[in-house]
Design a protein around this motif. Structure first.
Motif, PDB file in Angstrom:
ATOM      1  N   VAL A 182     -27.072 -27.246  24.296  1.00  0.00           N
ATOM      2  CA  VAL A 182     -27.056 -28.762  24.421  1.00  0.00           C
ATOM      3  C   VAL A 182     -28.371 -29.159  24.092  1.00  0.00           C
ATOM      4  N   GLN A 183     -29.595 -28.572  24.340  1.00  0.00           N
ATOM      5  CA  GLN A 183     -30.733 -29.180  23.966  1.00  0.00           C
ATOM      6  C   GLN A 183     -31.090 -29.153  22.269  1.00  0.00           C
ATOM      7  N   GLY A 184     -30.254 -28.333  21.594  1.00  0.00           N
ATOM      8  CA  GLY A 184     -30.305 -28.486  20.141  1.00  0.00           C
ATOM      9  C   GLY A 184     -30.523 -27.018  19.487  1.00  0.00           C
ATOM     10  N   LEU A 185     -30.443 -26.273  20.484  1.00  0.00           N
ATOM     11  CA  LEU A 185     -30.903 -24.746  19.547  1.00  0.00           C
ATOM     12  C   LEU A 185     -29.433 -24.372  19.144  1.00  0.00           C
ATOM     13  N   ARG A 186     -29.303 -23.692  17.923  1.00  0.00           N
ATOM     14  CA  ARG A 186     -28.078 -23.448  17.588  1.00  0.00           C
ATOM     15  C   ARG A 186     -27.512 -22.050  17.626  1.00  0.00           C
ATOM     16  N   PRO A 187     -26.568 -21.567  18.208  1.00  0.00           N
ATOM     17  CA  PRO A 187     -26.075 -20.214  18.407  1.00  0.00           C
ATOM     18  C   PRO A 187     -25.893 -19.559  17.086  1.00  0.00           C
ATOM     19  N   LYS A 188     -25.574 -18.198  17.035  1.00  0.00           N
ATOM     20  CA  LYS A 188     -25.166 -17.593  15.891  1.00  0.00           C
ATOM     21  C   LYS A 188     -23.707 -18.053  15.453  1.00  0.00           C
ATOM     22  N   PRO A 189     -23.542 -18.114  14.088  1.00  0.00           N
ATOM     23  CA  PRO A 189     -22.314 -18.692  13.678  1.00  0.00           C
ATOM     24  C   PRO A 189     -21.105 -17.938  14.305  1.00  0.00           C
ATOM     25  N   GLN A 190     -21.049 -16.742  14.524  1.00  0.00           N
ATOM     26  CA  GLN A 190     -19.894 -16.030  15.123  1.00  0.00           C
ATOM     27  C   GLN A 190     -19.626 -16.843  16.683  1.00  0.00           C
ATOM     28  N   THR A 191     -20.795 -16.719  17.361  1.00  0.00           N
ATOM     29  CA  THR A 191     -20.600 -17.291  18.475  1.00  0.00           C
ATOM     30  C   THR A 191     -20.236 -18.714  18.589  1.00  0.00           C
ATOM     31  N   ALA A 192     -20.718 -19.690  17.572  1.00  0.00           N
ATOM     32  CA  ALA A 192     -20.296 -20.939  17.466  1.00  0.00           C
ATOM     33  C   ALA A 192     -18.881 -21.011  17.312  1.00  0.00           C
ATOM     34  N   THR A 193     -18.175 -20.137  16.632  1.00  0.00           N
ATOM     35  CA  THR A 193     -16.689 -20.002  16.416  1.00  0.00           C
ATOM     36  C   THR A 193     -16.013 -19.821  18.014  1.00  0.00           C
ATOM     37  N   TYR A 194     -16.811 -19.069  18.887  1.00  0.00           N
ATOM     38  CA  TYR A 194     -16.283 -18.595  19.939  1.00  0.00           C
ATOM     39  C   TYR A 194     -16.238 -20.113  20.827  1.00  0.00           C
ATOM     40  N   ILE A 195     -17.455 -20.742  20.896  1.00  0.00           N
ATOM     41  CA  ILE A 195     -17.500 -21.882  21.537  1.00  0.00           C
ATOM     42  C   ILE A 195     -16.441 -23.085  21.315  1.00  0.00           C
ATOM     43  N   ALA A 196     -16.247 -23.156  19.917  1.00  0.00           N
ATOM     44  CA  ALA A 196     -15.385 -24.092  19.271  1.00  0.00           C
ATOM     45  C   ALA A 196     -13.893 -23.624  19.754  1.00  0.00           C
ATOM     46  N   GLU A 197     -13.458 -22.497  19.810  1.00  0.00           N
ATOM     47  CA  GLU A 197     -12.166 -22.050  20.378  1.00  0.00           C
ATOM     48  C   GLU A 197     -12.191 -22.485  22.007  1.00  0.00           C
ATOM     49  N   ALA A 198     -13.095 -22.014  22.610  1.00  0.00           N
ATOM     50  CA  ALA A 198     -13.140 -22.146  24.133  1.00  0.00           C
ATOM     51  C   ALA A 198     -12.943 -23.557  24.238  1.00  0.00           C
TER      52      ALA A 198
ATOM     53  N   ASN B 114     -33.908 -23.412  10.629  1.00  0.00           N
ATOM     54  CA  ASN B 114     -35.158 -24.194  10.811  1.00  0.00           C
ATOM     55  C   ASN B 114     -34.801 -25.563  11.242  1.00  0.00           C
ATOM     56  N   HIS B 115     -33.598 -25.832  12.025  1.00  0.00           N
ATOM     57  CA  HIS B 115     -33.089 -27.106  12.522  1.00  0.00           C
ATOM     58  C   HIS B 115     -33.995 -27.612  13.332  1.00  0.00           C
ATOM     59  N   PRO B 116     -34.407 -28.918  13.378  1.00  0.00           N
ATOM     60  CA  PRO B 116     -35.212 -29.445  14.481  1.00  0.00           C
ATOM     61  C   PRO B 116     -34.417 -29.600  15.840  1.00  0.00           C
ATOM     62  N   ARG B 117     -35.227 -29.351  16.881  1.00  0.00           N
ATOM     63  CA  ARG B 117     -34.587 -29.532  18.104  1.00  0.00           C
ATOM     64  C   ARG B 117     -34.032 -30.679  18.640  1.00  0.00           C
ATOM     65  N   VAL B 118     -33.005 -31.182  18.218  1.00  0.00           N
ATOM     66  CA  VAL B 118     -32.667 -32.721  18.563  1.00  0.00           C
ATOM     67  C   VAL B 118     -31.063 -32.319  19.674  1.00  0.00           C
ATOM     68  N   ARG B 119     -31.356 -33.221  20.716  1.00  0.00           N
ATOM     69  CA  ARG B 119     -30.380 -32.837  21.991  1.00  0.00           C
ATOM     70  C   ARG B 119     -28.980 -33.113  20.901  1.00  0.00           C
ATOM     71  N   ASN B 120     -28.149 -32.145  21.313  1.00  0.00           N
ATOM     72  CA  ASN B 120     -26.537 -31.941  20.817  1.00  0.00           C
ATOM     73  C   ASN B 120     -25.723 -32.623  21.739  1.00  0.00           C
ATOM     74  N   GLU B 121     -25.704 -34.095  21.223  1.00  0.00           N
ATOM     75  CA  GLU B 121     -24.787 -34.917  21.965  1.00  0.00           C
ATOM     76  C   GLU B 121     -23.355 -34.770  21.782  1.00  0.00           C
ATOM     77  N   ALA B 122     -22.832 -34.017  20.474  1.00  0.00           N
ATOM     78  CA  ALA B 122     -21.516 -33.921  20.269  1.00  0.00           C
ATOM     79  C   ALA B 122     -20.872 -32.832  21.488  1.00  0.00           C
ATOM     80  N   LEU B 123     -21.945 -31.725  21.522  1.00  0.00           N
ATOM     81  CA  LEU B 123     -21.438 -30.556  22.577  1.00  0.00           C
ATOM     82  C   LEU B 123     -21.605 -31.234  23.970  1.00  0.00           C
ATOM     83  N   GLU B 124     -22.341 -31.747  24.254  1.00  0.00           N
ATOM     84  CA  GLU B 124     -22.631 -32.140  25.578  1.00  0.00           C
ATOM     85  C   GLU B 124     -21.527 -33.367  26.005  1.00  0.00           C
ATOM     86  N   GLN B 125     -20.953 -34.197  24.895  1.00  0.00           N
ATOM     87  CA  GLN B 125     -19.675 -35.012  25.248  1.00  0.00           C
ATOM     88  C   GLN B 125     -18.438 -34.296  25.257  1.00  0.00           C
ATOM     89  N   ALA B 126     -18.373 -33.109  24.641  1.00  0.00           N
ATOM     90  CA  ALA B 126     -17.130 -32.282  24.754  1.00  0.00           C
ATOM     91  C   ALA B 126     -17.194 -31.463  25.882  1.00  0.00           C
TER      92      ALA B 126
END
Length: 463
Positions: free
Chosen positions: A52-68, A3-15
């Motif tokens: 980037v717009q703030g939607l969060r992926p599934k936890p496992q997908t998030a780990t793939y993004i971090a590794e990539a 239920n996270h608010p849709r706040v632009r993900n600046e950290a991902l955008e910068q990365a």
């Protein structure tokens, strides 16, 4: 999604900006990491835009993004670093085994527990490029070793000899029948008997060091079995903790052996970023400190790493040195941790072939694969899996040169030896053989149809 608010993900955008990746390129990189972990994702540039717009992926997908993005940027990133979860909410199990400095015995017990129960977060873990650098001292946590308190069990030479006999037996079974035979038994042995031995009280420091070294061999074998199953992230974790055990034991030569397999692991998954560094660090540790046969195993690893790095002249020169060393060496002089894995001459020839294959020299690759297959004792049956894999690779090099009838004959030998072998690598090789045979059949090669039927029957029995 939460239920996270849709706040632009600046950290991902910068990365993404730092990595100089478009959304489409980043999506492709995430798909590659997921595929390595055995998961088929359909991530596209639209998904990147949503994240980037703030939607969060599934936890496992998030780990793939971090590794990539870790691979692209050359530093270790967690999902929380990229705004993909809240700070402090990174799944702790995703890093299990990728940190050096914690108690390796406890870590291996936890890895073994997850392995036994086939926990997806670990069996499907992606290979970590950042973690490959840990033994090189790039991560400052490497040297923070902790010694657990000794337990009530007393142990000495007899208990250590028993573990060595067991790992020798398990390795022989693995080499003959494939990594999936007895896999759960080896993992259970590591997390029970071997872990208890490491916690024992020893009469001498030498006994304690020998016990830790024997445990490192068992952890290495568990890693090898995971590799043979195509579970490369899990294999890497076992290898890293095996390395930690050699550090606890203060055995730099055995530790170099683990650096060597970490280098091969990176090359085998086509992630060679750290492989030259690992291979050179390993060779530097053993140079002049071990017999020529043992040093040859390290020298050929460096040669293969140089081939992957495109340094052809350096690779060929190092191959010559490795071959000279193994010819001068005495195979009876190998330390226990190296002798477990068979003939140095066969191993050097096999990795020489792989180096030439990487360099595009199919003729030399074919020749050295043949030398490797012939160098194993017992007409290959004592090392049935590796001999079968070697012959499959030799057939591939013959086919690459247009020697189609010869390739079919070699693949026929390979299929015979694959009988009874349970190995993901064997499955992959037979699948590759069948793809090639389809092409041969269209070219009118008579032997191809019969061989394809044999390969199909093998797949039905073992794949």
């Amino acid at each position: 999604m939460g239920n996270h608010p849709r706040v632009r993900n600046e950290a991902l955008e910068q990365a993404l900006r730092d990595a100089d990746l478009t959304y489409e390129q980043a999506a492709a990189a995430v798909r590659v990491v997921a595929a390595e972990a055995g998961e088929l994702l359909r991530t596209n540039k639209a998904a990147l835009g949503h994240w980037v717009q703030g939607l969060r992926p599934k936890p496992q997908t998030a780990t793939y993004i971090a590794e990539a993005l870790s691979r692209r940027l050359g530093r270790c990133l967690r999902p929380s670093d990229l705004g993909l979860c809240d700070p402090g909410q990174d799944p702790a199990h995703d890093r299990l085994g990728l940190i050096l400095g914690a108690d390796p015995v406890d870590t291996l017990k936890r890895i073994g527990e997850a392995d036994i129960h086939r926990r997806r977060f670990l069996t499907g873990a992606a290979y970590s490029v950042a973690a490959a650098a840990l033994p090189l001292g790039i991560d400052q946590a490497v040297e923070q070793h902790h010694r657990a308190e000794a337990g009530h069990q007393r142990a000495g030479h007899a208990e250590i000899a028993a573990v060595r006999d067991m790992v020798d037996m398990f390795t022989r079974i693995d080499e003959r029948h494939g990594g999936q035979h007895g896999r759960s038994a080896v993992v259970q042995y590591l997390r029970s008997d071997v872990a208890d031995l490491c916690r024992a009280t020893f009469d001498t420091d030498d006994h304690r060091r020998d016990a830790l070294g024997a445990a490192a061999c068992v952890a290495y074998l568990c890693g090898w079995k995971a590799f043979d199953a195509g579970e490369h992230g899990l294999a890497q974790r076992y290898y890293l903790q095996s390395y930690s055990l050699t550090k606890e034991a203060g055995d730099d030569l055995h530790g170099a052996w683990i650096l060597r397999i970490l280098a091969h692991n990176g090359m085998d998954v086509r992630r060679p970023e750290r492989t030259v560094d690992l291979a050179e660090a390993a060779l530097a540790r053993v140079h002049g400190q071990v017999d020529p046969s043992t040093e040859a195993l390290f020298a050929v690893t460096r040669a293969r790493a140089l081939a992957h790095a495109g340094r052809r002249a350096d690779a060929v020169a190092q191959l010559r040195e490795a071959q000279d060393l193994v010819l001068r060496g005495d195979e009876q002089a190998l330390p226990f941790w190296a002798a477990l894995w068979g003939s140095p001459r066969a191993t050097v020839a096999s990795h020489t072939a792989k180096a030439f294959r990487e360099l595009g020299d199919h003729s030399n690759a074919e020749r050295h694969y043949g030398v490797s297959a012939r160098s194993r004792p017992g007409s290959g049956h004592e090392h049935q899996r590796i001999t079968a894999l070697t012959l499959a690779a030799q057939g591939r090099e013959q086919a690459a040169q247009g020697h189609l009838e010869q390739a079919c004959s070699t693949w026929g030998e390979s299929l015979h030896l694959f009988g009874g072998v349970r190995s993901a690598r064997a499955v992959s090789e037979v699948r590759g053989i069948r793809r090639s045979l389809k092409v041969f059949e269209r070219r009118g090669v008579q032997a191809a149809a019969d061989l394809d039927e044999r390969a199909r029957s093998w797949q039905l029995a073992y794949a």
